[in-house]
Motif scaffolding. Structure first.
Motif, short mmCIF file in Angstrom:
data_model
loop_
_atom_site.label_atom_id
_atom_site.label_comp_id
_atom_site.label_asym_id
_atom_site.label_seq_id
_atom_site.Cartn_x
_atom_site.Cartn_y
_atom_site.Cartn_z
N UNK A 195 0.88 -1.16 0.02
CA UNK A 195 -0.03 -0.11 -0.01
C UNK A 195 0.83 1.22 0.08
N UNK A 196 0.35 2.24 -0.86
CA UNK A 196 1.21 3.49 -1.02
C UNK A 196 0.38 4.66 -0.51
N UNK A 197 0.98 5.43 0.58
CA UNK A 197 0.04 6.61 0.85
C UNK A 197 0.81 7.79 0.88
N UNK A 198 0.25 8.99 0.06
CA UNK A 198 0.98 9.99 -0.24
C UNK A 198 -0.18 11.13 0.22
N UNK A 199 0.07 12.03 1.32
CA UNK A 199 -0.66 12.91 1.62
C UNK A 199 -0.76 14.22 0.82
N UNK A 200 -1.71 15.04 0.99
CA UNK A 200 -1.83 16.22 0.52
C UNK A 200 -0.73 17.18 0.81
N UNK A 201 -0.33 17.02 1.98
CA UNK A 201 1.10 17.65 2.41
C UNK A 201 2.05 17.77 1.37
N UNK A 202 2.33 16.80 0.76
CA UNK A 202 3.42 16.34 -0.05
C UNK A 202 3.52 17.53 -1.41
N UNK A 203 2.18 17.44 -1.62
CA UNK A 203 2.11 18.60 -3.21
C UNK A 203 0.73 18.29 -3.70
N UNK A 204 0.35 18.93 -4.99
CA UNK A 204 -0.92 18.81 -5.60
C UNK A 204 -0.63 17.39 -6.37
N UNK A 205 -1.80 17.21 -6.92
CA UNK A 205 -2.07 15.74 -7.66
C UNK A 205 -0.88 15.30 -8.40
N UNK A 206 -0.43 16.29 -9.19
CA UNK A 206 0.72 15.90 -10.24
C UNK A 206 1.84 15.31 -9.26
N UNK A 207 2.27 16.08 -8.48
CA UNK A 207 3.47 15.70 -7.44
C UNK A 207 3.06 14.46 -6.69
N UNK A 208 1.96 14.17 -6.19
CA UNK A 208 1.61 13.04 -5.41
C UNK A 208 1.48 11.65 -6.28
N UNK A 209 1.17 11.97 -7.59
CA UNK A 209 1.27 10.90 -8.43
C UNK A 209 2.48 10.44 -8.85
N UNK A 210 3.53 11.39 -9.09
CA UNK A 210 5.00 11.12 -9.57
C UNK A 210 5.37 10.55 -8.18
N UNK A 211 5.27 10.81 -6.74
CA UNK A 211 6.01 10.19 -5.83
C UNK A 211 5.47 8.73 -5.76
N UNK A 262 12.43 14.47 -4.55
CA UNK A 262 13.51 13.59 -4.54
C UNK A 262 13.49 12.78 -5.87
N UNK A 263 14.79 12.46 -6.26
CA UNK A 263 14.73 11.82 -7.53
C UNK A 263 14.54 10.25 -7.21
N UNK A 264 14.53 9.51 -8.58
CA UNK A 264 14.19 8.17 -8.26
C UNK A 264 15.28 7.47 -7.54
N UNK A 265 16.56 7.66 -7.66
CA UNK A 265 17.72 6.96 -7.14
C UNK A 265 17.51 7.31 -5.44
N UNK A 266 16.98 8.40 -5.08
CA UNK A 266 17.01 8.80 -3.74
C UNK A 266 15.91 8.00 -3.05
N UNK A 267 14.52 7.82 -3.83
CA UNK A 267 13.58 7.20 -3.21
C UNK A 267 13.97 5.63 -3.28
N UNK A 268 14.60 5.07 -4.24
CA UNK A 268 14.84 3.76 -4.40
C UNK A 268 15.83 3.47 -3.10
N UNK A 269 16.86 4.19 -2.98
CA UNK A 269 17.82 3.83 -1.94
C UNK A 269 17.25 4.05 -0.56
#
Length: 115
Positions: A43-59, A92-99
């Motif tokens: 399960x993946x949870x990304x709150x509205x505090x992270x950003x708008x819908x585009x940013x949340x979808x990217x994360x 964050x970039x993909x590498x940062x999230x993956x690590x």
């Protein structure tokens, strides 16, 4: 995700939040809970505090892809994982999230380096 199903039910999220173990780092928080099922669930949870819908979808896509590429290294079956994105994950970039995800899986002792 070949070996993992999506976590969609609210009661499953609440169960893991209540009874699971959690570890956190700069970008992510990872909860885990062991069940008797034969498959893992994510399960993946990304709150509205992270950003708008585009940013949340990217994360969300970055987290899902980093898990997908490393899911054969997850030991055992029957785990329920919930990954919660923190506000720092916005830039964050993909590498940062993956690590960050790999680091949390290692802390939870469910990641196998040998494979």
């Amino acid at each position: 995700m070949k070996y993992t199903e999506s976590l969609k039910k609210n009661y499953e999220f609440r169960l893991v939040y209540r009874k699971g173990k959690s570890f956190a780092n700069k970008y992510l928080v990872l909860y885990k809970y062991k069940t008797n099922n034969e498959v893992n669930k994510l399960g993946i949870s990304v709150s509205k505090k992270v950003g708008n819908s585009v940013v949340r979808s990217r994360v969300t896509r970055l987290i899902r892809e980093s898990y997908r590429l490393n899911e054969e290294k997850v030991q055992g079956e029957g785990w329920i994982f919930i990954v919660v994105a923190r506000t720092n994950a916005k830039g964050a970039s993909y590498d940062e999230i993956a690590s960050a995800l790999i680091q949390l899986l290692k802390q939870q002792k469910v990641y196998d380096n040998c494979i």
